[in-house]
Enzyme design. Sequence first.
Site, PDB file in Angstrom:
ATOM      1  N   LYS A  35     -16.783   5.814   8.205  1.00  0.00           N
ATOM      2  CA  LYS A  35     -15.718   5.166   8.982  1.00  0.00           C
ATOM      3  C   LYS A  35     -14.495   4.942   8.085  1.00  0.00           C
ATOM      4  O   LYS A  35     -14.605   4.992   6.861  1.00  0.00           O
ATOM      5  CB  LYS A  35     -16.231   3.836   9.511  1.00  0.00           C
ATOM      6  CG  LYS A  35     -16.566   2.862   8.386  1.00  0.00           C
ATOM      7  CD  LYS A  35     -17.433   1.704   8.836  1.00  0.00           C
ATOM      8  CE  LYS A  35     -17.619   0.724   7.702  1.00  0.00           C
ATOM      9  NZ  LYS A  35     -18.684  -0.246   7.985  1.00  0.00           N
ATOM     10  N   ARG A 134     -21.027 -11.313  15.114  1.00  0.00           N
ATOM     11  CA  ARG A 134     -19.932 -10.375  15.403  1.00  0.00           C
ATOM     12  C   ARG A 134     -20.260  -9.646  16.702  1.00  0.00           C
ATOM     13  O   ARG A 134     -19.713  -9.963  17.734  1.00  0.00           O
ATOM     14  CB  ARG A 134     -19.753  -9.425  14.210  1.00  0.00           C
ATOM     15  CG  ARG A 134     -18.575  -8.499  14.319  1.00  0.00           C
ATOM     16  CD  ARG A 134     -18.285  -7.759  13.042  1.00  0.00           C
ATOM     17  NE  ARG A 134     -19.338  -6.837  12.634  1.00  0.00           N
ATOM     18  CZ  ARG A 134     -19.280  -6.064  11.554  1.00  0.00           C
ATOM     19  NH1 ARG A 134     -18.226  -6.107  10.757  1.00  0.00           N
ATOM     20  NH2 ARG A 134     -20.266  -5.248  11.245  1.00  0.00           N
ATOM     21  N   HIS A 163     -26.952  -6.374  10.822  1.00  0.00           N
ATOM     22  CA  HIS A 163     -25.989  -6.240   9.718  1.00  0.00           C
ATOM     23  C   HIS A 163     -25.768  -7.616   9.100  1.00  0.00           C
ATOM     24  O   HIS A 163     -25.121  -8.473   9.693  1.00  0.00           O
ATOM     25  CB  HIS A 163     -24.674  -5.652  10.234  1.00  0.00           C
ATOM     26  CG  HIS A 163     -23.740  -5.268   9.131  1.00  0.00           C
ATOM     27  ND1 HIS A 163     -24.086  -4.394   8.126  1.00  0.00           N
ATOM     28  CD2 HIS A 163     -22.464  -5.644   8.869  1.00  0.00           C
ATOM     29  CE1 HIS A 163     -23.058  -4.246   7.293  1.00  0.00           C
ATOM     30  NE2 HIS A 163     -22.073  -4.998   7.709  1.00  0.00           N
ATOM     31  N   TYR A 264      14.536  -3.960  -6.056  1.00  0.00           N
ATOM     32  CA  TYR A 264      14.928  -4.827  -4.933  1.00  0.00           C
ATOM     33  C   TYR A 264      14.724  -6.303  -5.292  1.00  0.00           C
ATOM     34  O   TYR A 264      13.738  -6.672  -5.934  1.00  0.00           O
ATOM     35  CB  TYR A 264      14.048  -4.540  -3.719  1.00  0.00           C
ATOM     36  CG  TYR A 264      14.401  -3.294  -2.939  1.00  0.00           C
ATOM     37  CD1 TYR A 264      15.633  -3.163  -2.292  1.00  0.00           C
ATOM     38  CD2 TYR A 264      13.473  -2.254  -2.819  1.00  0.00           C
ATOM     39  CE1 TYR A 264      15.929  -2.016  -1.553  1.00  0.00           C
ATOM     40  CE2 TYR A 264      13.770  -1.111  -2.083  1.00  0.00           C
ATOM     41  CZ  TYR A 264      15.001  -1.004  -1.450  1.00  0.00           C
ATOM     42  OH  TYR A 264      15.289   0.117  -0.725  1.00  0.00           O
ATOM     43  N   ASP A 313       8.578   3.958  -1.625  1.00  0.00           N
ATOM     44  CA  ASP A 313       8.269   5.302  -2.132  1.00  0.00           C
ATOM     45  C   ASP A 313       8.356   5.427  -3.644  1.00  0.00           C
ATOM     46  O   ASP A 313       8.090   6.508  -4.180  1.00  0.00           O
ATOM     47  CB  ASP A 313       9.256   6.314  -1.525  1.00  0.00           C
ATOM     48  CG  ASP A 313       9.370   6.146  -0.026  1.00  0.00           C
ATOM     49  OD1 ASP A 313       8.329   6.183   0.640  1.00  0.00           O
ATOM     50  OD2 ASP A 313      10.496   5.943   0.463  1.00  0.00           O
TER      51      ASP A 313
HETATM   52  C1  LIG Z   1     -19.606  -0.404   7.048  1.00  0.00           C
HETATM   53  C2  LIG Z   1     -20.970  -0.712   7.397  1.00  0.00           C
HETATM   54  C3  LIG Z   1     -22.011  -0.455   6.495  1.00  0.00           C
HETATM   55  C4  LIG Z   1     -21.772  -0.065   5.055  1.00  0.00           C
HETATM   56  O1  LIG Z   1     -21.524  -1.261   4.338  1.00  0.00           O
HETATM   57  P1  LIG Z   1     -21.280  -1.265   2.761  1.00  0.00           P
HETATM   58  O2  LIG Z   1     -21.169  -2.685   2.414  1.00  0.00           O
HETATM   59  O3  LIG Z   1     -19.989  -0.525   2.544  1.00  0.00           O
HETATM   60  O4  LIG Z   1     -22.425  -0.563   2.143  1.00  0.00           O
HETATM   61  C5  LIG Z   1     -23.305  -0.652   6.941  1.00  0.00           C
HETATM   62  N1  LIG Z   1     -23.556  -1.086   8.184  1.00  0.00           N
HETATM   63  C6  LIG Z   1     -22.576  -1.370   9.070  1.00  0.00           C
HETATM   64  C7  LIG Z   1     -22.924  -1.861  10.429  1.00  0.00           C
HETATM   65  C8  LIG Z   1     -21.257  -1.210   8.702  1.00  0.00           C
HETATM   66  O5  LIG Z   1     -20.285  -1.499   9.570  1.00  0.00           O
END
Ligand SMILES: *Cc1c(COP(=O)(O)O)cnc(C)c1O
Length: 374
Positions: A35, A134, A163, A264, A313
């Site tokens: 992702k 979440r 997660h 700047y 830039d």
């Molecule tokens: C991004 C993500 C991971 C990977 O997490 P890391 O901390 O980068 O290893 C695993 N599971 C879910 C659901 C995630 O969104």
Amino acid sequence: MLYATQAPVDLAALRRNLLAVRSLAGERQVLLAVKGNAYGHGAVDVALMVQRSGCADRLAVATVPEASELREAGVTLPILKLSHCFAEELPQAVRMELSLTVVDETTIRQAQAAAEAAGVTTPVHLKVDTGMRRIGAEPEEAAELVRLVDDSPNLHLEGIFTHPPVSDMADCHDWTVAELQGFRELVAGIEAERGPIELVHGAPSGVILGHDLTGMTLVRAGVMAYGYYPDASTPHTVPLEPVMSLVSRVSFIKRVDAGETVGYGRTWAPSRPSWIATVPVGYADGFSRANSNAGTMLIGGKAYPVAGRVCMDQTMVDLGPDDPTVQVGDEVVLMGAQGDERITADDLARIMGTISYEVTCLITPRVPRVYYDS
Ligand SMILES: *Cc1c(COP(=O)(O)O)cnc(C)c1O
């Protein structure tokens, strides 16, 4: 002619990091999160390398367009969409043969309808919320939702997952141990009722590095594959190598007098005459403006401080009062190694008040990713 500012990506280092993941995962399958354009590393090239080399078994994305980009590039590996789809995204997601995340009765019924309309069987993973708050089903609802999936003729329960929110933080170790134990018991109860679930998973990098993987059949590696520990306190149980660098070249050198200002806002002035190098990189490349008067760049194996504000830039660095050895065209390293010096995404993250994840994600599409094997 390539833009002077580039992001070299070391695919061999990525493979070695994934071997390190495998060494901790044992027989379990390895999923690589790609992702966010593979945390900025370039999702298509990373995914195709993984597919060629077999260094991971599955991929995961956050959005349907991310998956679509991979499928169009010829990626046939299983892809899990880590969050559930809105109904209007489902026809395309089902057509691309994504593994879908479901979180409640509505998302299960919608997935079933989309799979039925397409005349296919779609793999789904039930996401359970064991503490992140979440997305996901409440643990008490999980068994019922598993039954609903099992009763949906066009859905196949491929996985169940959670997660954890603090698995990377050493001082929260016990909290995560209890959380994962609860998940394990929940899954065991469901499996006692309906038989084993192929993919049981609750291990991002923090769990892979610092926790017991018992009961899980898949790990979900993200940041550790790209060469960083998720937190400074995460156990460094395997060595990791940063995969992406950010480099540029000196475009211009001049001398400024004491008291003259640079950039700047006129925020920086030397107290004695000084040589200033200009580098064609700025916040439009993802070199954060938070590096203004704070960051450093490596030139000729030496670290030089950013002088004044980072522009969109271009950025200036202070070479000091002596006749410079630095010349126009010299390589500049903003992230990565040069000589004995190294600037990591963690170093940049400290300056920016963030984490390595965001530093690499922020490197913009303007910066060409250049792939090589070290
Ligand atoms: C991004 C993500 C991971 C990977 O997490 P890391 O901390 O980068 O290893 C695993 N599971 C879910 C659901 C995630 O969104």
